[in-house]
Design an enzyme around this catalytic site. Structure first.
Site, short mmCIF file in Angstrom:
data_model
loop_
_atom_site.label_atom_id
_atom_site.label_comp_id
_atom_site.label_asym_id
_atom_site.label_seq_id
_atom_site.Cartn_x
_atom_site.Cartn_y
_atom_site.Cartn_z
N GLY A 80 -62.17 -27.87 -67.02
CA GLY A 80 -62.12 -29.26 -67.78
C GLY A 80 -62.72 -28.94 -69.09
O GLY A 80 -63.94 -28.75 -69.08
N LEU A 121 -65.65 -33.87 -72.35
CA LEU A 121 -67.29 -34.09 -72.78
C LEU A 121 -68.05 -33.36 -71.81
O LEU A 121 -69.05 -32.73 -72.14
CB LEU A 121 -67.93 -35.53 -72.78
N GLY A 156 -67.21 -31.26 -69.39
CA GLY A 156 -67.25 -29.88 -69.12
C GLY A 156 -67.69 -29.02 -70.47
O GLY A 156 -68.31 -27.88 -70.33
N HIS A 209 -58.26 -52.91 -67.26
CA HIS A 209 -58.37 -53.34 -68.62
C HIS A 209 -57.52 -54.64 -68.69
O HIS A 209 -56.27 -54.43 -68.80
CB HIS A 209 -58.60 -52.57 -69.71
N ARG A 248 -62.76 -61.31 -68.44
CA ARG A 248 -61.71 -60.32 -68.35
C ARG A 248 -61.25 -60.34 -66.68
O ARG A 248 -60.02 -60.11 -66.84
CB ARG A 248 -62.54 -59.04 -68.52
N HIS A 298 -57.44 -48.18 -66.14
CA HIS A 298 -58.39 -47.60 -67.43
C HIS A 298 -59.49 -46.56 -67.00
O HIS A 298 -59.39 -45.70 -67.91
CB HIS A 298 -59.18 -48.82 -68.15
N GLU A 330 -66.34 -38.10 -65.33
CA GLU A 330 -65.42 -39.21 -64.70
C GLU A 330 -65.03 -38.65 -63.19
O GLU A 330 -64.68 -39.56 -62.52
CB GLU A 330 -64.65 -39.71 -65.69
N ARG A 365 -67.33 -50.11 -64.60
CA ARG A 365 -68.36 -49.45 -65.44
C ARG A 365 -68.49 -50.61 -66.83
O ARG A 365 -67.41 -51.22 -67.06
CB ARG A 365 -67.54 -48.18 -65.99
#
Lengths: 279, 658
Positions: free
Chosen positions: B15, B18, B20, B245, B306, B373, B426, B436
């Site tokens: 992967g 970010l 990896g 979301h 939300r 999301h 993630e 999150r």
């Protein structure tokens, strides 16, 4: 071939949910060195559903039968974010290079029975069907040292201060997603199957944009002489023919011709300096 | 025969997002050779999709009373206290250092007039603590790390294997302990299946949006890599914790985010009062429109928080079948506002809608629906706690003398239950608990790579078995297993249209629909059980799925169908966890158990694959909470009271890019 037509008030007012058919004429190729062929598919779309070219390719994959009823294999294509920010799904749609994800069917083929023509990018070696190998673009980023030579990954304090104007200028160059639209449209950039010749072939607009990006950063500009060496060598900025196609097709509206002009000037000065240094 | 050269210690990173890339750069810096595998060129990884920003305490916020400790508290509170606390402590305390590092790499962070890094307000905080680079922060951070890894590649420390798909981790018992010693992957062009040896394997493959069909995720986010590790014995934790979301733009291919600021600026949510009304929305007179949020929440109207917005929209569409044209969509209408005002306040987000929905939201109401999301759950990982003296500045609100973070050089940092197999970003479960906070994802991914990279380097230097100690047998067996899967898929290939029952694309659609309907916004035990039965059926159909392409060159059809079987396994884990967690916490809302139950469920859900039955075994582990005592998460409760305070304007505006 259908040219892209903006959605007219009339077509936008078509009843929501109206189903219609569009045709896809797709240039196919089973692999490197294999013959190409055209196949035509009929795809059902619903007005207002937001279907793009890739959604239609998925429908073809689920039902790989041509418009004439011949059974075939699913079309192969490259895709990633589907939001026009990763650059993966670049191809020629109705003769124009672009990301297929942001190409909506209601816009590019607004009427029942319209046809969309899909072809792979021509400036890169084919992998299969609409998927091409753009690894040369990532190799070129090494050639122009498109990075900041930081000391290391431990915290040593903040980076250099920067004015908002300079940040904005760098940011736009930094949105380049290495998609290759600028190279596909460039008359000077040619497909080069021999990887050993990549470092002496024309670098192309996107790499020149990266030279500009890094030469404008207080730390990264320490490597500017090496980047400008690459820009004055064979395949450097002087091989740009000034057709200005790159800037017209860039999906992120990066001012590539400004970069070419600025890097061209810097390369000239750099060349003169090197001449007097006898290097 | 497995590749891998000499006595040199290598790490395989799978992967190139970010996490990896950060791990690869850190390992290379530590003098460890990295083999970096990705199904796409790493620069096209899903991290590019993050828009809003990256959170960190900063000097301005600090002078207003913010601290690293406060950032940790917000993160734990946001996650409804389901996260183990020492990793969150360490991450939030590293955050300012990570911003400085990214700044030095040349990330074009937005600037103030004086040239300092600009900040914006984001959900879940009263302090400006979010750093950003235009509206594409994730892309900019990914590019900065991509550049540093390319530099390491140029220096010979990183070897990239792009267009390779990870298929299976290779494990072997060495000195009485089962360890990960490499993996099997397939070249997606030549379709060659091959084993690779390494001292350690790092999984950094992101979330599992595609299990839910259409999500905000990229096409690569299948969760298949995590599902394969799970089937090989790695534990999967908090699978049921999936963030939805409330306002995404449903597309034919995926859902793209629409910012909440559209509602903040006066957007009205409605559906036609007549079920299945197919008229152009502009032709439907106001009395024939149902402004259901305004009707149900007269004081709060469209600005309900939300989670309520998501649940109401979901109820109207899924339970009542009142969505636009009987589909899962409602209108978000701004057409009553002047074009001039809309352009001044919302131009950026309206242009996104225009580009992908093909309609001008200044003229036509937008169509939106909640969408999957983010994957808070993931592969279970561990760490070594480290007790220290509290810092008078960073921990000033803590009222504590001692704090507990993570030990930097520990070899087990973010290790799965299989030594030598690590999970970063993630794909692990470590930082976000039950939901999150906005702008914490980029931070957790980069932190994971930079921090855990140190311990992983120590592990391969000191503990990883030497190559001579591991025979080629487990590699040969794993290759054989994967080649058999390929042959089995090919043997079922036939061109043209197949029976929908065994058409992989039809099965994938059914999977996405079932998971979205049963296991996103509102869940009940009964519905989850029903979904589990449906998943069994899909799994059985998957085992008979028919390809339309038998070729051994760039066969995407095969890769897709193989991933689908693994997605079904992960769907089972998500549902089974949701069934066992008989409470509501964070993103997990059980209609039949609407309250949080700390006595029974302040616990990590752990799914372990039972090879005999092919089903997950669910157990619970205590959450490690030495720093902050869990307290009621009251965001929603205040807002739900009979006289709700209006949401602060600033907060709404700040969510414009989330």
């Amino acid at each position: 071939m259908t040219s892209p037509t903006p959605v007219s008030q009339d077509s936008a007012k078509h009843e929501l949910g109206a189903e219609r058919s569009v045709y896809f004429r797709i240039k196919r190729c089973d692999g490197p060195g294999k013959a190409t062929r055209w196949e035509r598919f009929k795809v059902k779309v619903t007005r207002g559903e937001g279907a793009n070219v890739l959604a239609c390719l998925e429908r073809i994959a689920a039902n790989p039968v041509t418009a004439d009823g011949a059974k075939t294999t699913p079309v192969v294509w490259d895709a990633g974010c589907l939001e026009e920010v990763c650059g993966a799904c670049t191809m020629n749609v109705n003769g124009k290079v672009r990301q297929a994800c942001s190409c909506l069917i209601d816009t590019c083929a607004p009427n029942d029975g319209d046809e969309v023509v899909l072809e792979p990018m021509q400036k890169f070696p084919i992998v299969r069907d609409l998927w091409v190998d753009r690894s040369r673009m990532f190799e070129t980023l090494k050639r122009v040292k498109a990075w900041t030579p930081i000391d290391g990954l431990y915290a040593t304090g903040p980076g250099p201060k920067e004015t908002p104007e300079r940040q904005q200028e760098r940011y736009i160059y930094s949105t380049c997603m290495t998609c290759g639209c600028c190279l596909e449209a460039c008359p000077q950039f040619q497909q080069e199957p021999d990887a050993s010749k990549w470092d002496t072939s024309f670098v192309g607009a996107n790499a020149i944009g990266q030279v500009q990006l890094f030469n404008e950063h207080p730390t990264a500009k320490e490597l500017a002489p090496e980047r400008l060496d690459a820009m004055t060598a064979a395949g450097g900025v002087s091989e740009c023919g000034n057709a200005q196609n790159c800037v017209k097709v860039c999906p992120k509206e990066i001012p590539l011709t400004d970069a070419i002009a600025a890097v061209g000037r810097a390369a000239t000065i750099h060349g003169i300096k090197r001449f007097f240094q006898g290097k | 025969m497995a590749a891998g050269s000499g006595s040199e210690k290598r790490v395989i990173v799978i992967g190139g997002g970010l996490a990896g890339l950060a791990a690869s750069a850190r390992l290379a810096e530590q003098g460890i050779q990295v083999d970096l595998f990705s199904i796409a060129p790493v620069k096209r990884s899903h991290s590019v999709c993050a828009q809003g920003g990256i959170n960190a305490c900063n000097e301005v916020a600090r002078q207003q009373g913010f601290s690293e400790w406060a950032h940790m508290d917000e993160t734990l509170y946001g996650g409804d206290f389901l996260a183990d606390q020492p990793p969150v402590y360490e991450m939030t305390h590293w955050a300012p250092k990570i911003i400085d590092l990214l700044d030095r790499m040349g990330v074009p962070f937005n600037r103030t007039f004086e040239g300092y890094r600009d900040l914006r307000l984001f959900g879940g905080s009263l302090f400006k603590r979010t750093h950003f680079a235009g509206a594409t922060t994730g892309q900019q951070l990914l590019y900065a790390l991509d550049e540093q890894v390319r530099r390491a590649e140029q220096d010979g420390m990183v070897t990239k294997y792009e267009f390779w798909e990870f298929l299976w981790p290779v494990t072997e018992e060495v000195d009485g302990e089962r360890r990960c010693v490499g993996m099997v992957a397939q070249d997606l062009r030549t379709m060659q299946v091959r084993a690779f040896r390494a001292g350690a394997v790092v999984i950094a493959t992101g979330g599992c949006g595609l299990v839910f069909g259409k999500s905000t995720n990229s096409v690569s986010c299948t969760g298949a890599a995590a599902a394969r590790c799970y089937q090989a014995g790695a534990w999967y934790a908090n699978g049921e914790m999936i963030q939805v979301h409330p306002t995404a733009i449903p597309g034919a291919d995926k859902c793209r985010l629409m910012s909440e600021s559209a509602r903040g600026e006066g957007g009205r949510v409605w559906v036609p009062r007549t079920k299945g009304d197919k008229r152009d929305p502009r032709d439907i007179p106001v009395p024939e429109r149902w402004y259901f949020l305004e009707e149900k929440y007269p004081k709060y109207g469209n600005l309900v928080p939300r989670d309520i917005a998501s649940r109401e929209i979901f109820d109207v569409c899924v339970n009542q079948g009142m969505g636009i044209g009987a589909e899962n969509m409602v209108y978000l209408d701004l057409t009553h506002k002047s074009r001039e005002e809309l352009d001044r306040k919302l131009r950026g987000i309206l242009e996104i809608y225009e580009k992908f929905a093909g309609e001008d939201p200044r003229d036509v109401p937008m169509k939106i629906f909640p969408a999957m999301h983010y994957t808070m759950g993931g592969l279970w990982t561990t760490f070594t706690p480290e007790e220290r003296t509290a810092d008078s500045v960073m921990d000033r609100d803590s009222n504590r003398e001692r704090v507990i973070g993570m030990q930097i050089d520990a070899k087990n940092t973010m290790s799965t239950n299989i030594p030598g197999l690590y999970a970063l970003g993630e794909v692990n479960f470590a930082y976000h608990g039950a939901t999150r906070l906005g702008a914490n994802a980029l931070l957790s991914c980069i932190f994971d790579g930079l921090f855990a990279g140190v311990g992983i380097a120590n592990y391969v230097r000191d503990d990883a078995p030497d190559e001579e100690a591991v025979s080629s047998a487990p590699f040969d067996a794993a290759v054989k297993q994967e080649e058999a899967k390929v042959e089995s898929l090919r043997s079922r290939a036939q061109q043209g249209l197949t029976d929908p029952a065994v058409n992989p694309y039809v099965i994938a659609q059914e999977l996405g629909k079932e998971m979205t309907d049963a296991s996103t916004v509102v869940k009940t035990g009964e519905r989850l059980e029903k979904a589990l039965n449906k998943i069994q059926e899909l799994g059985e159909r998957c085992s008979r799925a028919t390809l339309a392409d038998a070729s051994l060159w760039t066969n995407q059809n095969m890769a897709f169908t193989r991933s689908l079987s693994d997605m079904v396994k992960l769907a089972e884990v998500i549902l089974a966890g949701g069934i066992e967690r008989r409470e509501s916490r964070g993103s997990h809302f059980r209609l039949d158990y609407p309250d949080r139950d700390d006595d029974q469920f302040l616990k990590t859900t752990v799914a372990e694959y039972d090879a005999a039955t092919g089903r997950p075994k669910i157990s619970f582990r205590e959450v490690i909470t030495p720093l902050v005592k869990p307290r009621a998460r009251t965001y929603g409760k205040v807002e739900k009271s009979s006289d709700p305070a209006p949401e602060p304007r600033e907060t709404v505006a700040a969510e414009a890019t989330s």
